[in-house]
Motif scaffolding. Sequence first.
Motif, PDB file in Angstrom:
ATOM      1  N   ILE A 137       0.847  -1.197   0.000  1.00  0.00           N
ATOM      2  CA  ILE A 137       0.000   0.000   0.000  1.00  0.00           C
ATOM      3  C   ILE A 137       0.880   1.244   0.000  1.00  0.00           C
ATOM      4  O   ILE A 137       1.842   1.351   0.751  1.00  0.00           O
ATOM      5  CB  ILE A 137      -1.006  -0.028   1.187  1.00  0.00           C
ATOM      6  N   ASN A 138       0.565   2.141  -0.907  1.00  0.00           N
ATOM      7  CA  ASN A 138       1.357   3.364  -1.056  1.00  0.00           C
ATOM      8  C   ASN A 138       0.446   4.571  -1.025  1.00  0.00           C
ATOM      9  O   ASN A 138      -0.637   4.551  -1.602  1.00  0.00           O
ATOM     10  CB  ASN A 138       2.116   3.323  -2.386  1.00  0.00           C
ATOM     11  N   LEU A 139       0.911   5.609  -0.346  1.00  0.00           N
ATOM     12  CA  LEU A 139       0.205   6.886  -0.406  1.00  0.00           C
ATOM     13  C   LEU A 139       1.159   7.920  -0.986  1.00  0.00           C
ATOM     14  O   LEU A 139       2.336   7.962  -0.608  1.00  0.00           O
ATOM     15  CB  LEU A 139      -0.229   7.302   1.008  1.00  0.00           C
ATOM     16  N   ALA A 140       0.707   8.693  -1.946  1.00  0.00           N
ATOM     17  CA  ALA A 140       1.448   9.869  -2.406  1.00  0.00           C
ATOM     18  C   ALA A 140       0.650  11.067  -1.927  1.00  0.00           C
ATOM     19  O   ALA A 140      -0.571  11.133  -2.140  1.00  0.00           O
ATOM     20  CB  ALA A 140       1.582   9.876  -3.916  1.00  0.00           C
ATOM     21  N   LEU A 141       1.300  11.983  -1.245  1.00  0.00           N
ATOM     22  CA  LEU A 141       0.574  13.026  -0.512  1.00  0.00           C
ATOM     23  C   LEU A 141       1.105  14.418  -0.846  1.00  0.00           C
ATOM     24  O   LEU A 141       2.318  14.643  -0.847  1.00  0.00           O
ATOM     25  CB  LEU A 141       0.728  12.734   0.993  1.00  0.00           C
ATOM     26  N   LEU A 142       0.173  15.315  -1.127  1.00  0.00           N
ATOM     27  CA  LEU A 142       0.504  16.728  -1.320  1.00  0.00           C
ATOM     28  C   LEU A 142       0.141  17.498  -0.050  1.00  0.00           C
ATOM     29  O   LEU A 142      -0.834  17.177   0.619  1.00  0.00           O
ATOM     30  CB  LEU A 142      -0.313  17.325  -2.463  1.00  0.00           C
ATOM     31  N   GLY A 143       0.945  18.495   0.236  1.00  0.00           N
ATOM     32  CA  GLY A 143       0.627  19.389   1.345  1.00  0.00           C
ATOM     33  C   GLY A 143       1.076  20.794   0.977  1.00  0.00           C
ATOM     34  O   GLY A 143       1.589  21.024  -0.125  1.00  0.00           O
ATOM     35  N   PHE A 144       0.903  21.704   1.897  1.00  0.00           N
ATOM     36  CA  PHE A 144       1.302  23.093   1.667  1.00  0.00           C
ATOM     37  C   PHE A 144       2.084  23.631   2.851  1.00  0.00           C
ATOM     38  O   PHE A 144       1.946  23.146   3.979  1.00  0.00           O
ATOM     39  CB  PHE A 144       0.067  23.984   1.472  1.00  0.00           C
ATOM     40  N   VAL A 145       2.874  24.649   2.584  1.00  0.00           N
ATOM     41  CA  VAL A 145       3.493  25.418   3.664  1.00  0.00           C
ATOM     42  C   VAL A 145       3.665  26.847   3.153  1.00  0.00           C
ATOM     43  O   VAL A 145       3.852  27.053   1.932  1.00  0.00           O
ATOM     44  CB  VAL A 145       4.851  24.800   4.089  1.00  0.00           C
ATOM     45  N   GLU A 146       3.574  27.818   4.044  1.00  0.00           N
ATOM     46  CA  GLU A 146       3.774  29.207   3.642  1.00  0.00           C
ATOM     47  C   GLU A 146       5.179  29.350   3.054  1.00  0.00           C
ATOM     48  O   GLU A 146       6.130  28.762   3.576  1.00  0.00           O
ATOM     49  CB  GLU A 146       3.662  30.146   4.858  1.00  0.00           C
ATOM     50  N   LYS A 147       5.302  30.124   1.971  1.00  0.00           N
ATOM     51  CA  LYS A 147       6.622  30.322   1.358  1.00  0.00           C
ATOM     52  C   LYS A 147       7.619  30.831   2.397  1.00  0.00           C
ATOM     53  O   LYS A 147       7.309  31.744   3.174  1.00  0.00           O
ATOM     54  CB  LYS A 147       6.528  31.301   0.191  1.00  0.00           C
ATOM     55  N   GLY A 148       8.794  30.209   2.424  1.00  0.00           N
ATOM     56  CA  GLY A 148       9.837  30.627   3.358  1.00  0.00           C
ATOM     57  C   GLY A 148       9.760  29.955   4.718  1.00  0.00           C
ATOM     58  O   GLY A 148      10.672  30.088   5.524  1.00  0.00           O
ATOM     59  N   ARG A 149       8.653  29.223   4.975  1.00  0.00           N
ATOM     60  CA  ARG A 149       8.495  28.650   6.320  1.00  0.00           C
ATOM     61  C   ARG A 149       8.871  27.169   6.393  1.00  0.00           C
ATOM     62  O   ARG A 149       8.921  26.585   7.480  1.00  0.00           O
ATOM     63  CB  ARG A 149       7.053  28.888   6.772  1.00  0.00           C
ATOM     64  N   ALA A 150       9.169  26.523   5.251  1.00  0.00           N
ATOM     65  CA  ALA A 150       9.551  25.095   5.289  1.00  0.00           C
ATOM     66  C   ALA A 150      10.821  24.937   6.113  1.00  0.00           C
ATOM     67  O   ALA A 150      11.715  25.781   6.062  1.00  0.00           O
ATOM     68  CB  ALA A 150       9.774  24.579   3.876  1.00  0.00           C
ATOM     69  N   VAL A 151      10.887  23.838   6.882  1.00  0.00           N
ATOM     70  CA  VAL A 151      12.086  23.555   7.689  1.00  0.00           C
ATOM     71  C   VAL A 151      12.801  22.355   7.081  1.00  0.00           C
ATOM     72  O   VAL A 151      12.229  21.271   6.987  1.00  0.00           O
ATOM     73  CB  VAL A 151      11.724  23.258   9.154  1.00  0.00           C
ATOM     74  N   TYR A 152      14.058  22.574   6.671  1.00  0.00           N
ATOM     75  CA  TYR A 152      14.831  21.524   6.008  1.00  0.00           C
ATOM     76  C   TYR A 152      15.705  20.803   7.018  1.00  0.00           C
ATOM     77  O   TYR A 152      15.833  21.202   8.166  1.00  0.00           O
ATOM     78  CB  TYR A 152      15.695  22.151   4.906  1.00  0.00           C
ATOM     79  N   ARG A 153      16.369  19.738   6.520  1.00  0.00           N
ATOM     80  CA  ARG A 153      17.356  19.059   7.369  1.00  0.00           C
ATOM     81  C   ARG A 153      18.657  19.853   7.415  1.00  0.00           C
ATOM     82  O   ARG A 153      19.511  19.600   8.259  1.00  0.00           O
ATOM     83  CB  ARG A 153      17.645  17.665   6.809  1.00  0.00           C
ATOM     84  N   SER A 154      18.793  20.805   6.518  1.00  0.00           N
ATOM     85  CA  SER A 154      20.100  21.422   6.277  1.00  0.00           C
ATOM     86  C   SER A 154      20.358  22.713   7.053  1.00  0.00           C
ATOM     87  O   SER A 154      21.389  23.339   6.865  1.00  0.00           O
ATOM     88  CB  SER A 154      20.235  21.711   4.780  1.00  0.00           C
ATOM     89  N   GLY A 155      19.435  23.113   7.943  1.00  0.00           N
ATOM     90  CA  GLY A 155      19.587  24.437   8.547  1.00  0.00           C
ATOM     91  C   GLY A 155      20.252  24.487   9.914  1.00  0.00           C
ATOM     92  O   GLY A 155      20.382  25.562  10.505  1.00  0.00           O
ATOM     93  N   ALA A 156      20.713  23.344  10.440  1.00  0.00           N
ATOM     94  CA  ALA A 156      21.284  23.344  11.800  1.00  0.00           C
ATOM     95  C   ALA A 156      22.617  24.090  11.829  1.00  0.00           C
ATOM     96  O   ALA A 156      23.427  23.963  10.904  1.00  0.00           O
ATOM     97  CB  ALA A 156      21.490  21.904  12.271  1.00  0.00           C
ATOM     98  N   ARG A 157      22.833  24.893  12.873  1.00  0.00           N
ATOM     99  CA  ARG A 157      24.067  25.674  13.004  1.00  0.00           C
ATOM    100  C   ARG A 157      24.750  25.355  14.322  1.00  0.00           C
ATOM    101  O   ARG A 157      24.060  25.079  15.324  1.00  0.00           O
ATOM    102  CB  ARG A 157      23.764  27.185  12.940  1.00  0.00           C
ATOM    103  N   VAL A 158      26.079  25.429  14.331  1.00  0.00           N
ATOM    104  CA  VAL A 158      26.847  25.149  15.549  1.00  0.00           C
ATOM    105  C   VAL A 158      26.321  26.031  16.689  1.00  0.00           C
ATOM    106  O   VAL A 158      26.133  27.235  16.492  1.00  0.00           O
ATOM    107  CB  VAL A 158      28.349  25.401  15.310  1.00  0.00           C
TER     108      VAL A 158
END
Length: 335
Positions: A137-158
Amino acid sequence: MKLGDLGEFGIIDRLSRDLINRPGEVVQGIGDDTAVLNLEGPWWLLFTTDMLVEGVHFSLDYATPAQVGIKTVAVNVSDIAAMGGWPAHGVVSLGLPTRLSVEEVEELYQGIRRAAGEYGLNIVGGDTVMSPERLVINLALLGFVEKGRAVYRSGARVGDLIYVTGGLGKSAAGLYLCRHPDLTIDPGMAAFLKQAHLEPRARLQAGRILSGAGVTAMDDVSDGLAAELREICRASGVGCRVRAEDIPVDYRVRRVAALANYDPLDWAFSGGEDFELVFTVPPDLARGVEEKLAAAGEECRCIGEVIPAEKGMVFELAGGRCVPLEARGYDHFAP
Ligand SMILES: Nc1ncnc2c1ncn2[C@@H]1O[C@H](COP(=O)(O)OP(=O)(O)O)[C@@H](O)[C@H]1O
Ligand SMILES: Cc1ncc(C[n+]2csc(CCOP(=O)(O)OP(=O)(O)O)c2C)c(N)n1
Ligand SMILES: [Mg+2]
């Protein structure tokens, strides 16, 4: 070469070349919890898919068809939650073995219907085919987020603090109980842990709060805390130090681990399928984040901090001794 020689992540890396032919519309492609696509208007489109295979992700020996439906929706919504957005429209593909009855397939859809209702998303299509042996069973899912508000894996800072929502290891403890029904344990405890495994919940409300509160990186815990920290560290070009004493492990998980002769921290780090959110936040925003989550009834715990990449991933044992944190998580092709 065998699939096991490369592992799940090595295979994905190999496949991920030369796939983008409309770069102008891609904000984030392969490598995060969902793709992020640019649209006209105030929102970005989030796009994700996750498949469940009988024998790999669930067993009908102990999961009801409805629970399989609930889990299918939850694991996909969890990826949208980890980007800080909300789910909207999904399509469901079914590979049905002919040994299933119509009633069982209807029950599967009752689970999907219930979970879709809870998270407020539409199912707007799908595909139904025969599968020779196993339910897929597979689900493909669309969602939304306000532009600029997505949180990536790449933003962590020391210097950022590392947090996790809820508790870890419940799903692995629940799976252990499903596989060892004869274990003598309080029935209420067993029911709680099995439910955590069979009917996981996505931290959608927490993800929305966090994306509005200045967190710098976020991931959902599908493969285990260690694997998700590795993903954040790799994508952000940083290291991490986490403290054993602060990893949230429920007393019920500890109880089952003691009976089963497992280290409960192993379940937290490598068990997977807890679908909690692990996130990083600059120290000056941490208090605000804690307060906003608490006001919404969501738990979180600070488990460590982001350190320079050269220092690697470090695990501080109870008592203060530091050892390398092995990023051992679930790999579909591990030998
Ligand atoms: N067959 C594939 N082709 C292209 N991209 C893939 C494929 N399999 C996985 N990916 C991408 O690789 C990344 C890692 O996948 P995965 O570990 O399954 O993510 P998640 O844990 O968020 O579901 C994701 O961005 C996913 O979209
Ligand atoms: C029958 C059975 N065996 C083992 C497991 C444990 N398990 C299966 S997949 C998985 C990890 C997550 O699955 P994956 O498809 O990698 O999710 P993703 O990271 O893509 O969200 C775990 C811990 C299970 N849930 N059921
Ligand atoms: Mg996936």
